[in-house]
Design a protein around this motif. Structure first.
Motif, short mmCIF file in Angstrom:
data_model
loop_
_atom_site.label_atom_id
_atom_site.label_comp_id
_atom_site.label_asym_id
_atom_site.label_seq_id
_atom_site.Cartn_x
_atom_site.Cartn_y
_atom_site.Cartn_z
N ILE A 1 41.67 36.91 50.46
CA ILE A 1 40.83 36.01 49.68
C ILE A 1 39.60 36.80 49.23
O ILE A 1 38.93 37.42 50.06
N ILE A 2 39.34 36.76 47.95
CA ILE A 2 38.22 37.51 47.39
C ILE A 2 37.02 36.56 47.35
O ILE A 2 37.00 35.59 46.60
N ARG A 3 36.04 36.83 48.18
CA ARG A 3 34.87 35.97 48.29
C ARG A 3 33.77 36.34 47.29
O ARG A 3 32.89 35.53 47.01
N LYS A 4 33.83 37.54 46.74
CA LYS A 4 32.87 37.96 45.71
C LYS A 4 33.54 39.05 44.88
O LYS A 4 34.21 39.92 45.42
N GLY A 5 33.37 38.99 43.56
CA GLY A 5 33.88 40.02 42.67
C GLY A 5 35.30 39.80 42.18
O GLY A 5 35.92 40.71 41.63
N PHE A 6 35.82 38.59 42.32
CA PHE A 6 37.20 38.28 41.94
C PHE A 6 37.52 38.70 40.50
O PHE A 6 38.56 39.28 40.23
#
Length: 111
Positions: A54-59
């Motif tokens: 899961i990408i929490r920042k910078g997706f």
């Protein structure tokens, strides 16, 4: 080179880790080269979803998600809006923050 912040994950990365990665490299390759034992049952061939993250920042700085990856993500446990497969998501030029789920389709930790 962008920074990749891997959040703590109690079984494979209890303290988390921040590393640098080269643009164009996959999240999985960066994890493995930094001794993060991220699961990859299909050996990076986009045939399973064990490297779900899961990408929490910078997706949006990552490479676009292709149809095959989207189809596999539908089978991932804990799927979220910003989920990707580590073997397919390639770094752009921005920092990202990654959460590796505790569970995946082939493995459940019950400790």
């Amino acid at each position: 080179m962008p920074n990749i912040i891997f959040y703590p994950q109690k079984f494979i990365l209890p303290h988390g880790l921040t590393v640098q990665g080269k643009s164009g490299k996959t999240i999985l390759d960066i994890a493995l080269s930094n001794k993060i034992n991220m699961e990859h049952a299909c050996e990076k061939s986009c045939a399973c979803c064990t490297c779900h993250c899961i990408i929490r920042k910078g997706f949006f700085s990552l490479s676009p998600c292709q149809e095959k990856e989207e189809d596999l993500l539908d089978k991932a446990w804990g799927l979220e809006k910003y989920s990707r497969l580590g073997c397919q998501a390639r770094l752009g030029n921005e920092d990202i923050e990654v959460e590796i789920p505790l569970y995946h389709v082939n493995h459940v930790n019950e400790q």
